[in-house]
Design an enzyme around this catalytic site. Structure first.
Site, PDB file in Angstrom:
ATOM      1  N   GLU A 189      59.892   7.340  29.979  1.00  0.00           N
ATOM      2  CA  GLU A 189      60.932   8.218  29.267  1.00  0.00           C
ATOM      3  C   GLU A 189      61.722   7.839  29.283  1.00  0.00           C
ATOM      4  OE1 GLU A 189      59.820  10.395  26.870  1.00  0.00           O
ATOM      5  OE2 GLU A 189      57.836   9.923  27.374  1.00  0.00           O
ATOM      6  N   SER A 221      18.282  64.037  34.249  1.00  0.00           N
ATOM      7  CA  SER A 221      18.244  65.154  36.066  1.00  0.00           C
ATOM      8  C   SER A 221      19.265  64.594  36.623  1.00  0.00           C
ATOM      9  CB  SER A 221      16.950  64.831  36.847  1.00  0.00           C
ATOM     10  OG  SER A 221      15.876  65.065  35.725  1.00  0.00           O
TER      11      SER A 221
END
Length: 814
Positions: free
Chosen positions: A90, A469
């Site tokens: 770059e 239950s």
């Protein structure tokens, strides 16, 4: 000669004039643009987007949330070789220029003028790219280019070169949601930065130029060509020598998708954490780099996953094979590529792998898997796959593999404990399991369904199912608070109650087996889960009293019906709420608030939240009282008691029922496991377990909730559409095995923890036939426990036979 000098002088004048005009133009541009430029001082403390990280209690990764994958690094953590690769690709003169590259800009201007293109290669330094990343739009214009140049100068004056390079490396996009060099290295190569090879460094440096179309996964050939360019630049700039260049060029690229290594499979739990963190910290919590330490135990979560999935698969096999998940019409000479195409729509779920039947005969069938391997399933492995007819019926056992599998069928297979492939299928039934610590409410495992990928609905916290239950212990607790004892005798006999909502105006509850046992003690009634005893008991203490009493276990009034059906578990609750309620019995009478987040730290490691739950304190003398529970759901979707704030203020959980009451109910629940409907749990060979099964009408819900003093776990099994599980699918058959498998791991190497008897409990000899105190010479007497005052009251009652009318009325009423 004079003419030449004159022309030279004119050229100099023109050059100076050009320079002055250019400077004036540049100055004018700066005067116009500079006021609108943002301050670069913000770059001194950049807060890059970092995903939310959720971890288990021991630091294992559960999930990461956020659109971007990024792990910011300091420049010192980036190897020199990797930095050089980016500089070569770059901006080779990065450490020499002052923010711009004049020759690059002139080259870009020349190319623009001569080609007519707006976008040309070159011209932007790393500093300019940083300016563009943080401050500018992707617009292509001379104004934006000038802004970029001016910002570059400002950035260079405000930050060091290393700081600028670090911003560039952490901000750059590398494709596939990966931002920053560390995330890119992890995603493409599964490596830390210091583990990268030279070729991998060059490949990563080549990606930001074309992150979407030039990365090694999307366009491998183009990416490799670009990698060669970067290596050539590194050689030209003397970052590497010829030998290194040749070796790197010859190295094959091994890039592939590496997602963050999730170490704990808990997606339902992770989603709860995400919602809570966002509620506490706002929407930015997903991008600000927070790390969340949760209460989840990785080992127990794995045990919950295995137990629940195995339990559902066993349930599914009991009810038969529903047939292939799909079918593909393939030619006899179909190729593996065509097989792969047929399997493409199917994905593995919860360990169940899709497989294509390529051949099937009498003794075996051959199946093809997406990873390219073929497996053989022989007839004995298919014997379970009798055809599903309905919830209660199956077809005959298969006599040939082809009776079950046809060529072209897409089915599911899984590996058993020995690594052998077996036929399976995605279960239609669902299940949920949640476990927490009864001393402070820390949720240590939670699974809300068979597969989060198949259904996001969290049945552990969001469901509203009848507990059957499993709700009876709360009724018994209310009764013990009203003077009943475990020795109280009630009559298990037919009974009817007026009910205007029914066509005949009468409600006639029944026992599961439609039989009656006559007078029975409460201890035996709960162990055998006798329905009519619970109904009579509730009728005796009044529905109104019991309805208010249920808030002591954290249930909101809206969850509990104000009718006698409450006794049979017609409330609407989730497994987490059941676990919280049972925790009151496990911890000696305290209501705790379940929580899932222990600590949250920011990206710098600073603690921004630390859980401070109310903890059970048995040695404390003053506990904050708990008023009725609020109807407002808490962060986990359950009603939280209004007094939670008071409890937190003292860091002591509030007492909600008498310690003796909790002990008596726990004592009955231990008998449920020792000799009642939960007897299968004795396979764990422990004497410190207590719990209760639950089954609703038509077997729509199957439950088991149980505990010892260190952990409470609740398991539910059922269908989302409330279909029946099938005849015989009680809680003891469908849910209890899952609970047992989970607790086998949860209690491994954990010493037995006896339930300590609190002061004020008397151990007395009673007559098992009538529940009254027995004489000293009664050979049939048994030991029972009850509150001291209840024992004293029984001691004043006349012996049996002296007040037979009263005894008969007791049996009749109760």
């Amino acid at each position: 000669m004079r003419v030449f000098l004159r022309l030279l002088r004119y050229a100099a004048y023109l050059g100076v004039a050009g320079i002055l005009i250019g400077a004036a133009a540049l100055g004018t541009a700066y005067w116009l643009i500079a006021p609108r430029l943002p301050s670069v001082d913000v770059l001194k403390d950049v807060r890059l987007q970092v995903p939310l990280r959720v971890e288990s209690a021991d630091g294992k990764l559960i999930a990461m949330f956020g659109e971007t994958k990024r792990t910011p690094v300091r420049i010192e953590e980036v190897p020199l070789q990797l930095r050089n690769a980016f500089l070569a690709a770059e901006d080779a003169d990065f450490y020499k220029h002052s923010g711009i590259d004049p020759s690059g800009i002139l080259r870009a201007v020349w190319l623009t003028a001569t080609t007519g293109r707006k976008q040309v290669a070159g011209g932007s330094t790393i500093t300019q790219q940083v300016a563009r990343m943080f401050f500018l739009s992707p617009e292509v214009s001379y104004t934006r280019k000038l802004s970029e140049i001016f910002l570059a100068f400002r950035i260079e004056s405000a930050l060091s070169k290393d700081d600028i390079l670090a911003l560039y490396l952490n901000k750059s996009f590398f494709g596939h949601r990966s931002y920053g060099i560390a995330a890119a290295a992890e995603f493409y190569y599964g490596k830390k930065l210091d583990q990268l090879t030279l070729a991998e460094c060059a490949m990563l440096a080549s990606i930001p130029k074309f992150p979407s179309t030039g990365n090694p996964l999307s366009r491998p050939e183009r990416a490799k060509e670009r990698r060669g360019y970067v290596l050539g630049r590194m050689l030209d700039d003397h970052y590497i020598d010829q030998a290194q260049y040749s070796a790197a060029m010859a190295e094959p690229d091994t890039a592939q998708a590496h997602e963050p290594p999730v170490e704990v499979d808990a997606p339902y739990f992770a989603e709860l954490v995400r919602l809570e963190v966002m509620e506490r910290l706002g929407n930015n919590a997903l991008t600000d780099g927070y790390r969340v330490r949760t209460t989840l135990d990785a080992t127990l979560q794995e045990a919950a996953n295995n137990a629940l999935r195995n339990g559902l698969l066993l349930y599914d096999q009991r009810h038969g094979f529903r047939g292939a998940e799909g079918h593909a019409d393939l030619a006899v000479d179909a190729t593996p590529a065509q097989w792969n195409q047929a399997l493409a729509p199917y994905r593995p779920l919860a360990g169940l792998v899709p497989a294509l039947v390529t051949a099937s005969g009498k003794d075996s069938a051959t199946l093809y898997l997406a990873d390219g391997q073929s497996i053989l399933l022989e007839l004995p492995a298919l014997q379970w796959a009798r055809r599903y007819l309905d919830d209660d019926h199956r077809g005959p056992a298969p006599k040939a593999a082809s009776d079950v599998l046809k060529a072209g069928d897409v089915v599911r297979v899984t590996r058993d404990d020995k690594g052998t492939w077996t036929l399976s299928q995605l279960p239609n039934a669902e299940a949920a399991l949640v476990a927490l610590r009864p001393d402070d409410g820390a949720v240590v495992s939670l699974i809300g369904g068979f597969s989060f990928a198949r259904s996001k609905f969290n049945r552990a916290t969001q469901s509203a199912r009848q507990p059957g239950s499993g709700f009876k212990p709360f009724i018994y607790s209310a009764a013990f608070d009203r003077g009943f004892t475990p020795a109280s005798v009630l009559n298990d006999a037919p009974v009817s109650f007026p009910d205007p909502s029914r066509p005949d105006g009468v409600w006639t509850p029944k026992n599961d087996d439609d039989t009656f046992q006559g007078p029975i003690r409460l201890r035996d009634a709960l162990a055998k889960s006798v329905n009519l005893i619970s109904v009579r008991l509730l009728d005796a203490i009044s529905v109104r009293y019991a309805h208010e009493y249920m808030s002591r276990f954290g249930f909101s009034p809206a969850q509990i019906p104000q009718s006698l059906s409450m006794a049979l578990g017609s409330a609407a609750v989730a497994p987490l709420a059941m676990a919280r309620g049972y925790a009151v019995f496990a911890n000696g009478g305290y209501l705790i608030d379940p929580y899932i987040v222990s600590e949250i730290t920011d990206r710098d490691g600073k603690v921004v939240y630390h859980a401070d739950p109310a903890v059970v304190c048995h040695s404390c003398t003053d506990h904050p009282p708990l008023p009725p529970a609020s109807a407002t759901p808490g962060p986990l979707g359950i009603g939280i008691a209004n007094a939670t704030d008071a409890a937190d203020a003292t860091h002591s959980a509030g007492r909600t029922i008498d310690a003796r009451n909790a002990y008596l109910v726990s004592s009955l629940l231990r008998d449920v496991i020792r000799r009642g409907t939960g007897a299968a749990a004795m396979s764990l060979k422990r004497n410190d377990l207590a719990g209760k099964t639950g089954t609703t009408n038509d077997h729509r819900d199957a439950w088991f909730t149980g505990f010892n003093s260190t952990i409470v776990a609740s398991c539910w099994v059922g269908f989302d559409d409330f279909s029946t599980l099938g005849r015989g699918e009680f809680g003891a058959k469908a849910a209890l095995p899952i609970w047992i498998d989970f607790m086998r791991t949860a209690l491994k190497d954990v010493p037995e923890q006896p339930f300590d008897m609190p002061p004020g409990i008397a151990r007395v000899r009673i007559d098992p036939a009538n529940g009254l105190l027995a004489g000293a010479d009664d050979p049939n007497a048994i030991l029972e426990v009850m509150k001291t005052e209840d024992a004293e009251r029984l001691a004043t009652q006349p012996p049996p036979g002296q007040d037979s009318t009263r005894q008969h009325e007791a049996y009749d009423v109760f």
